[in-house]
Scaffold this motif. Sequence first.
Motif, PDB file in Angstrom:
ATOM      1  N   ASP A  55       0.693  -1.346   0.002  1.00 48.36           N
ATOM      2  CA  ASP A  55       0.055  -0.049  -0.108  1.00 48.36           C
ATOM      3  C   ASP A  55       0.687   1.401  -0.014  1.00 48.36           C
ATOM      4  OD1 ASP A  55       0.878  -0.089   2.365  1.00 48.36           O
ATOM      5  OD2 ASP A  55      -0.944  -0.123   3.538  1.00 48.36           O
ATOM      6  N   GLY A  56       2.211   1.193   0.207  1.00 49.07           N
ATOM      7  CA  GLY A  56       3.063   2.277   0.101  1.00 49.07           C
ATOM      8  C   GLY A  56       3.722   2.374  -1.495  1.00 49.07           C
ATOM      9  N   LYS A  57       2.889   1.764  -2.453  1.00 54.52           N
ATOM     10  CA  LYS A  57       3.164   2.104  -3.900  1.00 54.52           C
ATOM     11  C   LYS A  57       4.705   1.347  -4.322  1.00 54.52           C
ATOM     12  CE  LYS A  57       0.620   6.560  -4.314  1.00 54.52           C
ATOM     13  NZ  LYS A  57       0.547   6.592  -2.561  1.00 54.52           N
ATOM     14  N   LYS A  58       4.900   0.372  -3.588  1.00 55.98           N
ATOM     15  CA  LYS A  58       6.225  -0.457  -3.862  1.00 55.98           C
ATOM     16  C   LYS A  58       5.743  -1.808  -4.373  1.00 55.98           C
ATOM     17  CE  LYS A  58       9.101   1.968  -0.539  1.00 55.98           C
ATOM     18  NZ  LYS A  58       9.709   1.682   0.803  1.00 55.98           N
ATOM     19  N   LEU A  59       7.025  -2.104  -5.146  1.00 52.47           N
ATOM     20  CA  LEU A  59       6.522  -3.529  -5.687  1.00 52.47           C
ATOM     21  C   LEU A  59       7.790  -4.314  -5.762  1.00 52.47           C
ATOM     22  CD1 LEU A  59       7.368  -4.019  -8.877  1.00 52.47           C
ATOM     23  CD2 LEU A  59       5.078  -2.557  -9.013  1.00 52.47           C
ATOM     24  N   ILE A  60       7.773  -5.651  -5.847  1.00 54.94           N
ATOM     25  CA  ILE A  60       9.061  -6.576  -5.958  1.00 54.94           C
ATOM     26  C   ILE A  60       8.732  -7.688  -7.000  1.00 54.94           C
ATOM     27  CG2 ILE A  60       8.768  -7.920  -3.784  1.00 54.94           C
ATOM     28  CD1 ILE A  60      11.630  -7.779  -3.628  1.00 54.94           C
ATOM     29  N   ARG A  61       9.659  -8.211  -7.929  1.00 55.41           N
ATOM     30  CA  ARG A  61       9.400  -9.320  -8.589  1.00 55.41           C
ATOM     31  C   ARG A  61      10.436 -10.326  -8.029  1.00 55.41           C
ATOM     32  NH1 ARG A  61       8.653  -9.805 -15.134  1.00 55.41           N
ATOM     33  NH2 ARG A  61       8.936 -12.202 -15.318  1.00 55.41           N
ATOM     34  N   MET A  62      10.048 -11.743  -7.702  1.00 58.60           N
ATOM     35  CA  MET A  62      11.239 -12.606  -7.419  1.00 58.60           C
ATOM     36  C   MET A  62      10.701 -13.976  -8.082  1.00 58.60           C
ATOM     37  SD  MET A  62      10.587 -13.467  -3.382  1.00 58.60           S
ATOM     38  CE  MET A  62      11.230 -11.983  -3.069  1.00 58.60           C
ATOM     39  N   PRO A  63      11.816 -14.865  -8.316  1.00 65.55           N
ATOM     40  CA  PRO A  63      11.633 -16.271  -8.784  1.00 65.55           C
ATOM     41  C   PRO A  63      11.086 -17.117  -7.488  1.00 65.55           C
ATOM     42  CG  PRO A  63      14.051 -15.887  -8.879  1.00 65.55           C
ATOM     43  CD  PRO A  63      13.198 -14.478  -8.367  1.00 65.55           C
ATOM     44  N   VAL A  64      10.168 -17.998  -7.949  1.00 73.43           N
ATOM     45  CA  VAL A  64       9.626 -18.851  -6.816  1.00 73.43           C
ATOM     46  C   VAL A  64      10.801 -19.581  -6.109  1.00 73.43           C
ATOM     47  CG1 VAL A  64       8.025 -20.608  -6.616  1.00 73.43           C
ATOM     48  CG2 VAL A  64       7.225 -18.611  -7.699  1.00 73.43           C
ATOM     49  N   ASP A  65      11.616 -20.167  -7.088  1.00 69.76           N
ATOM     50  CA  ASP A  65      12.580 -21.009  -6.693  1.00 69.76           C
ATOM     51  C   ASP A  65      13.442 -20.411  -5.619  1.00 69.76           C
ATOM     52  OD1 ASP A  65      14.246 -19.626  -8.174  1.00 69.76           O
ATOM     53  OD2 ASP A  65      14.601 -21.315  -9.664  1.00 69.76           O
ATOM     54  N   ASP A  66      13.567 -19.346  -5.190  1.00 66.56           N
ATOM     55  CA  ASP A  66      14.218 -18.648  -4.277  1.00 66.56           C
ATOM     56  C   ASP A  66      13.578 -18.651  -3.084  1.00 66.56           C
ATOM     57  OD1 ASP A  66      16.371 -17.950  -6.039  1.00 66.56           O
ATOM     58  OD2 ASP A  66      15.910 -15.699  -6.186  1.00 66.56           O
ATOM     59  N   ILE A  67      12.412 -19.062  -3.062  1.00 68.89           N
ATOM     60  CA  ILE A  67      11.561 -18.948  -1.863  1.00 68.89           C
ATOM     61  C   ILE A  67      11.697 -20.430  -0.917  1.00 68.89           C
ATOM     62  CG2 ILE A  67       9.228 -18.791  -0.627  1.00 68.89           C
ATOM     63  CD1 ILE A  67       8.497 -17.038  -3.156  1.00 68.89           C
ATOM     64  N   ARG A  68      12.116 -20.172   0.262  1.00 68.92           N
ATOM     65  CA  ARG A  68      12.230 -21.562   1.150  1.00 68.92           C
ATOM     66  C   ARG A  68      11.074 -22.572   1.199  1.00 68.92           C
ATOM     67  NH1 ARG A  68      13.367 -21.265   7.397  1.00 68.92           N
ATOM     68  NH2 ARG A  68      13.516 -23.496   7.832  1.00 68.92           N
ATOM     69  N   ILE A  69      11.263 -23.417   1.091  1.00 67.45           N
ATOM     70  CA  ILE A  69      10.287 -24.574   1.364  1.00 67.45           C
ATOM     71  C   ILE A  69      10.263 -24.940   2.830  1.00 67.45           C
ATOM     72  CG2 ILE A  69       9.346 -27.094   0.920  1.00 67.45           C
ATOM     73  CD1 ILE A  69      10.693 -26.774  -1.915  1.00 67.45           C
ATOM     74  N   ALA A  70       9.121 -24.886   3.512  1.00 72.19           N
ATOM     75  CA  ALA A  70       9.250 -25.074   4.883  1.00 72.19           C
ATOM     76  C   ALA A  70       7.972 -25.833   5.089  1.00 72.19           C
ATOM     77  CB  ALA A  70       9.455 -23.686   5.545  1.00 72.19           C
ATOM     78  N   GLY A  71       7.747 -26.212   6.486  1.00 69.26           N
ATOM     79  CA  GLY A  71       6.601 -26.942   7.144  1.00 69.26           C
ATOM     80  C   GLY A  71       5.477 -26.016   6.933  1.00 69.26           C
ATOM     81  N   ARG A  72       4.177 -26.604   6.984  1.00 61.98           N
ATOM     82  CA  ARG A  72       2.956 -25.975   7.016  1.00 61.98           C
ATOM     83  C   ARG A  72       3.005 -24.798   8.113  1.00 61.98           C
ATOM     84  NH1 ARG A  72      -1.240 -27.352   9.787  1.00 61.98           N
ATOM     85  NH2 ARG A  72      -0.492 -29.388   9.927  1.00 61.98           N
ATOM     86  N   LYS A  73       3.145 -25.408   9.450  1.00 60.91           N
ATOM     87  CA  LYS A  73       3.151 -24.613  10.637  1.00 60.91           C
ATOM     88  C   LYS A  73       4.508 -23.892  10.962  1.00 60.91           C
ATOM     89  CE  LYS A  73       0.269 -24.332  14.806  1.00 60.91           C
ATOM     90  NZ  LYS A  73       0.412 -24.915  16.037  1.00 60.91           N
ATOM     91  N   THR A  74       5.042 -23.082   9.890  1.00 56.65           N
ATOM     92  CA  THR A  74       6.251 -22.482  10.447  1.00 56.65           C
ATOM     93  C   THR A  74       6.000 -20.871   9.817  1.00 56.65           C
ATOM     94  OG1 THR A  74       7.022 -22.868   8.034  1.00 56.65           O
ATOM     95  CG2 THR A  74       7.652 -24.308   9.758  1.00 56.65           C
ATOM     96  N   GLN A  75       6.701 -20.100  10.344  1.00 55.17           N
ATOM     97  CA  GLN A  75       6.606 -18.416  10.514  1.00 55.17           C
ATOM     98  C   GLN A  75       7.077 -18.017   8.930  1.00 55.17           C
ATOM     99  OE1 GLN A  75       6.904 -15.637  13.706  1.00 55.17           O
ATOM    100  NE2 GLN A  75       7.757 -17.344  14.625  1.00 55.17           N
ATOM    101  N   GLY A  76       7.656 -18.809   8.302  1.00 61.94           N
ATOM    102  CA  GLY A  76       8.345 -18.336   6.902  1.00 61.94           C
ATOM    103  C   GLY A  76       9.522 -17.496   7.055  1.00 61.94           C
ATOM    104  N   VAL A  77      10.057 -16.891   5.931  1.00 60.11           N
ATOM    105  CA  VAL A  77      11.184 -16.186   5.879  1.00 60.11           C
ATOM    106  C   VAL A  77      10.982 -14.663   5.190  1.00 60.11           C
ATOM    107  CG1 VAL A  77      12.923 -17.953   6.008  1.00 60.11           C
ATOM    108  CG2 VAL A  77      11.913 -17.052   3.776  1.00 60.11           C
ATOM    109  N   ILE A  78      11.833 -13.704   5.321  1.00 58.36           N
ATOM    110  CA  ILE A  78      11.543 -12.275   4.707  1.00 58.36           C
ATOM    111  C   ILE A  78      11.333 -12.357   3.279  1.00 58.36           C
ATOM    112  CG2 ILE A  78      13.916 -11.549   5.164  1.00 58.36           C
ATOM    113  CD1 ILE A  78      10.446  -9.275   5.342  1.00 58.36           C
TER     114      ILE A  78
END
Length: 200
Positions: free
Chosen positions: A162-185
């Motif tokens: 909502d601050g008018k910023k955007l980012i584009r990234m490849p999905v394979d850079d996103i960590r695979i983690a368990g369903r009940k985890t907090q995730g990464v930035i």
Amino acid sequence: SIMLATRQGKCIRFAVTDVRVFVGRNSTGVRGIKLAEGDEVISMTMLKHINASVEQRDEYLKVTNAMKRFDAENGENSCITADQTGLLNLLSLEQFEAMQKAEEFILTVTVTGYGKRSSSYEYRVTGRGGQGIANIELSPRNKEVVSSFPITDDKDIMMVTDGKKLIRMPVDDIRIAGRKTQGVILFRTADDERVVSVTK
């Protein structure tokens, strides 16, 4: 299967056939998920039907986690096969490979820019109308879920704030983690800024 995800980090997965065909377009419908006070559904997605039992899915996840640990400890060039883990008991190697080929991953992103991918095998099929299970571990850091949907690792995602910023990234850079985890930035947002949209 149908998967419904909510803003407060819950989700439910049930068979399409659990929703009966109604007489008219303006019918009231049936309950998909029982929402907690203040919660709301943010997405509905379709997933492939799972033929494996709960025990077989658990074994599949145990084996794939062991293979990932081996890669992390020994480098990506030194890989281990499923049967070399010694953990295949309920599944044959052929069944494991078939499940691996059919595996889907759910991307879940929060309003504060944290996210992760989780195997669809972690989302068990239940009857519709229940309270659901955790889709992501919510915390003061994560706040609320903004988006949750299946994605393949050959795609990119775009996030908008909502601050008018955007980012584009490849999905394979996103960590695979368990369903009940907090995730990464995934997207560093300002204190008063929120991610409002995620799309592939």
